[in-house]
Design a protein around this motif. Structure first.
Motif, mmCIF file in Angstrom:
data_model
loop_
_atom_site.group_PDB
_atom_site.id
_atom_site.type_symbol
_atom_site.label_atom_id
_atom_site.label_comp_id
_atom_site.label_asym_id
_atom_site.label_seq_id
_atom_site.Cartn_x
_atom_site.Cartn_y
_atom_site.Cartn_z
ATOM 1 N N ALA A 1 32.771 -51.573 32.580
ATOM 2 C CA ALA A 1 32.448 -51.926 33.975
ATOM 3 C C ALA A 1 33.721 -52.040 34.801
ATOM 4 O O ALA A 1 33.778 -51.587 35.944
ATOM 5 C CB ALA A 1 31.671 -53.241 34.025
ATOM 6 N N ALA A 2 34.758 -52.589 34.202
ATOM 7 C CA ALA A 2 36.048 -52.709 34.905
ATOM 8 C C ALA A 2 36.628 -51.328 35.189
ATOM 9 O O ALA A 2 37.130 -51.059 36.280
ATOM 10 C CB ALA A 2 37.023 -53.528 34.065
ATOM 11 N N ASN B 1 38.183 -47.600 39.268
ATOM 12 C CA ASN B 1 38.150 -46.214 39.763
ATOM 13 C C ASN B 1 37.454 -46.105 41.110
ATOM 14 O O ASN B 1 37.785 -45.234 41.916
ATOM 15 C CB ASN B 1 37.467 -45.293 38.740
ATOM 16 C CG ASN B 1 38.441 -44.874 37.647
ATOM 17 O OD1 ASN B 1 39.619 -44.666 37.918
ATOM 18 N ND2 ASN B 1 37.971 -44.796 36.429
ATOM 19 N N SER B 2 36.480 -47.023 41.377
ATOM 20 C CA SER B 2 35.766 -46.843 42.649
ATOM 21 C C SER B 2 36.442 -47.604 43.793
ATOM 22 O O SER B 2 36.446 -47.106 44.919
ATOM 23 C CB SER B 2 34.302 -47.271 42.507
ATOM 24 O OG SER B 2 34.229 -48.657 42.304
ATOM 25 N N LYS C 1 42.464 -53.845 45.203
ATOM 26 C CA LYS C 1 41.273 -54.675 45.492
ATOM 27 C C LYS C 1 40.728 -55.266 44.196
ATOM 28 O O LYS C 1 40.351 -56.440 44.143
ATOM 29 C CB LYS C 1 40.182 -53.807 46.137
ATOM 30 C CG LYS C 1 40.364 -53.552 47.610
ATOM 31 C CD LYS C 1 39.107 -52.838 48.139
ATOM 32 C CE LYS C 1 39.188 -52.556 49.623
ATOM 33 N NZ LYS C 1 38.034 -51.725 50.061
ATOM 34 N N ALA C 2 40.691 -54.439 43.141
ATOM 35 C CA ALA C 2 40.090 -54.889 41.877
ATOM 36 C C ALA C 2 40.823 -56.102 41.320
ATOM 37 O O ALA C 2 40.186 -57.064 40.877
ATOM 38 C CB ALA C 2 40.083 -53.747 40.866
ATOM 39 N N ALA D 1 31.334 -54.842 47.546
ATOM 40 C CA ALA D 1 30.403 -55.577 46.675
ATOM 41 C C ALA D 1 29.394 -54.626 46.047
ATOM 42 O O ALA D 1 29.087 -54.723 44.853
ATOM 43 C CB ALA D 1 29.697 -56.669 47.466
ATOM 44 N N ASN D 2 28.916 -53.661 46.820
ATOM 45 C CA ASN D 2 27.946 -52.687 46.276
ATOM 46 C C ASN D 2 28.568 -51.795 45.216
ATOM 47 O O ASN D 2 27.921 -51.441 44.239
ATOM 48 C CB ASN D 2 27.350 -51.836 47.397
ATOM 49 C CG ASN D 2 26.456 -52.659 48.306
ATOM 50 O OD1 ASN D 2 25.917 -53.694 47.879
ATOM 51 N ND2 ASN D 2 26.314 -52.234 49.551
ATOM 52 N N SER D 3 29.854 -51.447 45.393
ATOM 53 C CA SER D 3 30.544 -50.637 44.366
ATOM 54 C C SER D 3 30.624 -51.397 43.055
ATOM 55 O O SER D 3 30.450 -50.825 41.978
ATOM 56 C CB SER D 3 31.960 -50.285 44.820
ATOM 57 O OG SER D 3 31.931 -49.605 46.040
#
Ligand SMILES: Cc1cccc(C(=O)O)c1OC(=O)C1CC1
Ligand SMILES: [Zn+2]
Length: 308
Positions: free
Chosen positions: A244-245, A250-251, A256-257, A295-297
């Motif tokens: 998931a990370a 990647n997205s 930000k991550a 948040a959706n990503s």
């Protein structure tokens, strides 16, 4: 204080040269430095293969401020990478040491005999030498050092219980911050794992199944909460949040991550958080910091691995 600060040089585990923050006293140089004027130190010790010494062991010193010997390599990297991880948390999150309060960072190398492990033992780091075929000196990998020190960050923040889903999250957050510090690749421990076999690793975050970890909740392994069962598979089921990370980074990108992961760890997660709680904590952190698109990503990344 200033009069003692020095800059030494050393050879790391992989034969690479690096400058070291050292300390001059009693006409010799120590692998020891003050991290901030008002707070802690980074100190690296030799545990002498668990010989006649208890932890931490004895200071690593060199009268010429040149740490080039075979025995000094593990200490050179433990010391250098501890400083790198201190700087990472301080520069990115203004967190002073693992506890945010300038705690001393103590590392002991040459722990045990042919010990194929590294660990945060509650108040310091320990690094084995490896047996020379499964591992070489384990402090030689910056992602391992970051992984171990992040266990200390977790223990002073979310305090994720080291078993079952919370334990797999504990492991995953250590791998994720290991990625953020190392970010050359999605592999864990590759620099010191099987020195005779190029290109392999302990774990892969992009492709957990390559090293027998599940990458989807459908393949979660219910293992016994025993040492034999890896405490409910904390190093096995971590493949699921790790994947998931991988999707999340990647997205939305690393900068930000890392803010989202740090906020989730320090603000929202609690000792018994589950994978679903981590999904929610990361979505909420993304919403708090960057709004609903981000948040959706994060939500889709966790949908991809079957955690809702
Ligand atoms: C090598 C090793 C053995 C046992 C526990 C850990 C542990 O710290 O969980 C460990 O270190 C890692 O997993 C680092 C990241 C490669
Ligand atoms: Zn770990």
């Amino acid at each position: 204080n200033k009069v003692h600060e020095a800059t030494g040089s050393g050879t790391g585990v992989l034969g690479d040269q690096k400058s070291l923050n050292t300390y001059y006293a009693n006409s010799t140089y120590y692998l020891y430095n003050v991290t901030k004027p008002m707070s802690g130190v980074i100190a690296t010790y030799d545990n002498n293969n668990g010989g006649q010494y208890s932890l931490p062991g004895y200071y690593v010193t060199d009268s010429g401020n040149t740490f080039y010997s075979e025995r000094q390599k593990a200490a050179v990297d433990a010391h250098y990478y501890a400083g790198e991880v201190f700087d990472y948390y301080y520069n990115n999150f203004n967190r002073e040491s693992y506890d945010g309060n300038g705690a001393d960072i103590v590392s002991s190398v040459h722990f045990g005999s042919n010990y194929n492990n590294a660990a945060w033992v509650g108040n310091q780091m320990i690094y084995g030498d490896g047996d020379g075929s499964t591992f070489t000196y384990l402090s030689g990998a910056d992602d391992i050092v970051a992984h171990e020190l992040t266990h200390a960050v977790t223990d002073t923040t979310a305090e994720l219980v080291y078993e079952n889903q919370s334990g797999a999250l504990n492991e995953s957050f250590s791998d994720v911050f290991g990625y953020f510090v190392d970010n050359e690749d999605w592999l864990m421990g590759e620099d010191v794992y099987t020195p005779g076999v190029p290109g392999d690793a302990l774990r892969s975050m992009s492709n957990p199944t390559q090293y027998d970890q599940p990458a989807h909740m459908d393949d979660y392994q219910d293992l016994p909460n025993t040492e034999q069962g890896d405490w409910g598979g904390v190093h096995i089921n971590s493949g699921i949040p790790n994947k998931a990370a991988y999707y999340t980074i990647n997205s939305i990108g690393q900068s930000k991550a890392e803010e989202i992961y740090y906020r989730a760890l320090t603000v929202y997660l609690t000792p018994n958080s589950t994978f679903s709680d981590a999904r929610q904590a990361l979505i909420q952190s993304a919403q708090d910091l960057y709004g609903s698109t981000t948040a959706n990503s994060v939500a889709s990344a966790w949908n991809n691995i079957g955690v809702y």
